[in-house]
Design a protein around this motif. Structure first.
Motif, PDB file in Angstrom:
ATOM      1  N   GLU A 131      56.210  36.825  45.338  1.00 27.95           N
ATOM      2  CA  GLU A 131      56.644  37.073  43.965  1.00 27.95           C
ATOM      3  C   GLU A 131      55.769  38.115  43.288  1.00 27.95           C
ATOM      4  N   SER A 132      54.479  38.101  43.616  1.00 28.12           N
ATOM      5  CA  SER A 132      53.535  39.019  42.975  1.00 28.12           C
ATOM      6  C   SER A 132      52.274  39.113  43.833  1.00 28.12           C
ATOM      7  N   TYR A 133      51.426  40.051  43.491  1.00 22.72           N
ATOM      8  CA  TYR A 133      50.109  40.209  44.124  1.00 22.72           C
ATOM      9  C   TYR A 133      49.056  40.048  43.044  1.00 22.72           C
ATOM     10  N   PRO A 134      47.816  39.658  43.408  1.00 22.70           N
ATOM     11  CA  PRO A 134      47.282  39.431  44.760  1.00 22.70           C
ATOM     12  C   PRO A 134      47.752  38.105  45.364  1.00 22.70           C
ATOM     13  N   VAL A 135      47.587  38.015  46.695  1.00 24.49           N
ATOM     14  CA  VAL A 135      47.946  36.816  47.440  1.00 24.49           C
ATOM     15  C   VAL A 135      46.791  36.465  48.372  1.00 24.49           C
ATOM     16  N   VAL A 136      46.937  35.350  49.052  1.00 26.22           N
ATOM     17  CA  VAL A 136      45.977  34.974  50.075  1.00 26.22           C
ATOM     18  C   VAL A 136      46.753  34.668  51.352  1.00 26.22           C
ATOM     19  N   ALA A 145      38.100  26.383  55.710  1.00 31.08           N
ATOM     20  CA  ALA A 145      38.193  27.721  55.111  1.00 31.08           C
ATOM     21  C   ALA A 145      38.203  28.822  56.170  1.00 31.08           C
ATOM     22  N   ARG A 146      38.731  28.503  57.350  1.00 25.32           N
ATOM     23  CA  ARG A 146      38.765  29.471  58.442  1.00 25.32           C
ATOM     24  C   ARG A 146      39.890  30.485  58.244  1.00 25.32           C
ATOM     25  N   SER A 147      39.577  31.768  58.460  1.00 31.60           N
ATOM     26  CA  SER A 147      40.557  32.857  58.479  1.00 31.60           C
ATOM     27  C   SER A 147      41.398  32.927  57.208  1.00 31.60           C
ATOM     28  N   ILE A 148      40.764  32.771  56.067  1.00 36.58           N
ATOM     29  CA  ILE A 148      41.450  32.908  54.784  1.00 36.58           C
ATOM     30  C   ILE A 148      41.114  34.280  54.202  1.00 36.58           C
ATOM     31  N   HIS A 149      42.146  35.072  53.906  1.00 37.69           N
ATOM     32  CA  HIS A 149      41.930  36.470  53.522  1.00 37.69           C
ATOM     33  C   HIS A 149      42.724  36.825  52.272  1.00 37.69           C
ATOM     34  N   PRO A 150      42.050  37.137  51.153  1.00 34.35           N
ATOM     35  CA  PRO A 150      42.762  37.641  49.972  1.00 34.35           C
ATOM     36  C   PRO A 150      43.325  39.031  50.258  1.00 34.35           C
ATOM     37  N   ALA A 151      44.479  39.299  49.678  1.00 34.13           N
ATOM     38  CA  ALA A 151      45.118  40.606  49.856  1.00 34.13           C
ATOM     39  C   ALA A 151      45.596  41.101  48.494  1.00 34.13           C
ATOM     40  N   ALA A 152      45.193  42.321  48.123  1.00 35.05           N
ATOM     41  CA  ALA A 152      45.511  42.861  46.799  1.00 35.05           C
ATOM     42  C   ALA A 152      46.914  43.435  46.717  1.00 35.05           C
ATOM     43  N   ASP A 153      47.487  43.807  47.867  1.00 41.90           N
ATOM     44  CA  ASP A 153      48.800  44.445  47.849  1.00 41.90           C
ATOM     45  C   ASP A 153      49.505  44.202  49.181  1.00 41.90           C
ATOM     46  N   ARG A 154      50.707  44.792  49.333  1.00 41.54           N
ATOM     47  CA  ARG A 154      51.507  44.563  50.537  1.00 41.54           C
ATOM     48  C   ARG A 154      50.804  45.094  51.784  1.00 41.54           C
ATOM     49  N   GLU A 155      50.167  46.230  51.680  1.00 40.37           N
ATOM     50  CA  GLU A 155      49.505  46.811  52.845  1.00 40.37           C
ATOM     51  C   GLU A 155      48.418  45.881  53.375  1.00 40.37           C
ATOM     52  N   LEU A 173      47.363  34.022  45.041  1.00 41.36           N
ATOM     53  CA  LEU A 173      45.923  33.830  44.936  1.00 41.36           C
ATOM     54  C   LEU A 173      45.598  33.156  43.611  1.00 41.36           C
ATOM     55  N   LEU A 174      45.058  31.964  43.681  1.00 36.62           N
ATOM     56  CA  LEU A 174      44.707  31.206  42.488  1.00 36.62           C
ATOM     57  C   LEU A 174      43.287  31.531  42.045  1.00 36.62           C
ATOM     58  N   THR A 175      43.065  31.515  40.756  1.00 39.93           N
ATOM     59  CA  THR A 175      41.732  31.708  40.190  1.00 39.93           C
ATOM     60  C   THR A 175      41.496  30.618  39.155  1.00 39.93           C
ATOM     61  N   GLY A 176      40.340  30.681  38.512  1.00 44.80           N
ATOM     62  CA  GLY A 176      40.016  29.690  37.500  1.00 44.80           C
ATOM     63  C   GLY A 176      39.208  28.541  38.067  1.00 44.80           C
TER      64      GLY A 176
END
Length: 328
Positions: A131-136, A145-155, A173-176
């Motif tokens: 639906e939107s970025y960023p994602v994880v 917490a193995r192999s968890i990677h934030p991604a800022a965009d589609r690439e 990607l959740l924050t707070g």
């Protein structure tokens, strides 16, 4: 088994010396782990090495241990055998098989939460557009917490989807503020208690610093999740209070969480989670006391060692005579 103590079997004990020690205060503890160097087994009364969880002999091995020691409660300490125990004829404190299966797969858990009306962040599989970025990007069956990677965009997202060598999903990607809710349900699915704690600092997916908080919204969320799924035994519900979408559940672990202080320090006298499990294993019907705990307590986790001889037996020798120094 000791004649005056009920026996419990803890599987996959690993390094959870705290949990094994806590149960050993109230029961005769059998610790099962295939790794001879699993440190937590040395806090038990008996230690056994079962076959691998995917071995056909795993459940028969546990059945023999249960019969030998008259075990009344089987408690898994990892995700790996929860569904196996749910399908076995054992006195296991685990959820029904469908719930165990769904909560082990984080994408299925997302669907399970949504179907029950609980807040879960927008989640898609590879090939679908978020639906939107960023994602994880994270494994569907990951832990620690193995192999968890934030991604800022589609690439970035597409790169990490290809990079992680196992099935993954893509989640907002959740924050707070970050919290875990440690809850315990009885074998009827009634929530006995739900204790939230903040996640101040984590390493390898395990909280090492946190504060128990009297947050009514989180207490009620934990109770509702436990009774709706339903949960049987311990469970940890992990959430963020995201500034955009509010409270959202990103994981449900149907076992004790990576941190153990809240079910012990925060519980009122006689109501620690190991005590309640032992009481239920005797046939006692424990009444719910949701929200009754000591809030405002902060914990900070540390590490110690056990010396073994050439035959892998504890020597009793410690790095400090008499054991670790008491906090002051």
């Amino acid at each position: 088994m000791a004649a005056d103590r009920l026996a419990v079997l803890l599987t996959g004990v690993g390094k959870r010396y705290d949990i094994v020690s806590a149960f050993a205060q109230h029961a005769f503890v059998v610790a099962a782990d295939p790794n001879p160097l699993a440190p937590a087994q040395y806090a038990a009364d008996v230690r056994v090495a079962p076959p691998a969880i995917d071995d056909p002999g795993y459940v028969p091995f546990l059945r023999e241990i249960v019969a030998e020691h008259d075990v009344r409660a089987v408690i898994p300490l990892t995700d790996l055998d929860i569904e196996v125990l749910a399908r076995a004829d054992l006195p296991a404190f685990v959820p029904p098989p469908d719930v165990a299966r769904a909560t082990y797969d984080k994408y299925e858990a997302h669907g399970l939460l949504e179907r029950n009306g609980f807040p879960s962040p927008a989640t898609v599989l590879p090939g679908e557009e978020p639906e939107s970025y960023p994602v994880v990007v994270k494994p569907r069956r990951g832990s620690g917490a193995r192999s968890i990677h934030p991604a800022a965009d589609r690439e970035q997202m597409e790169f990490f989807v290809g990079y992680v060598d196992e099935p993954v999903m893509v989640q907002k990607l959740l924050t707070g503020p970050h919290f875990s809710i440690d809850l315990l349900c009885d074998l009827e699915g009634r929530c006995l208690n739900a204790i939230p704690r903040s996640m101040i600092e984590s390493r390898g997916g395990e909280s090492i610093k946190g504060t128990v908080t009297a947050d009514e919204e989180l207490v009620e969320l934990g109770r509702s999740v436990g009774e709706a799924l339903p949960i049987r035994g311990p469970c940890t519900v992990q959430v963020f209070r995201d500034p955009e979408i509010g409270v959202a559940i990103y994981d449900v672990n149907t076992r004790f969480g990576g941190a153990f202080p809240a079910p012990m320090y925060a519980a009122l006298p006689g109501r620690t989670y190991p005590e309640l499990i032992v009481r239920m294993a005797t046939g006692e019907r424990v009444e719910p006391h949701v929200g009754e705990f000591r809030a405002g307590l902060t914990f900070t986790r540390w590490y110690w060692h056990t010396e073994l001889d050439a035959d892998m037996r504890p020597t009793g020798h410690d790095i400090v005579e008499g054991g670790p120094r008491s906090p002051r």
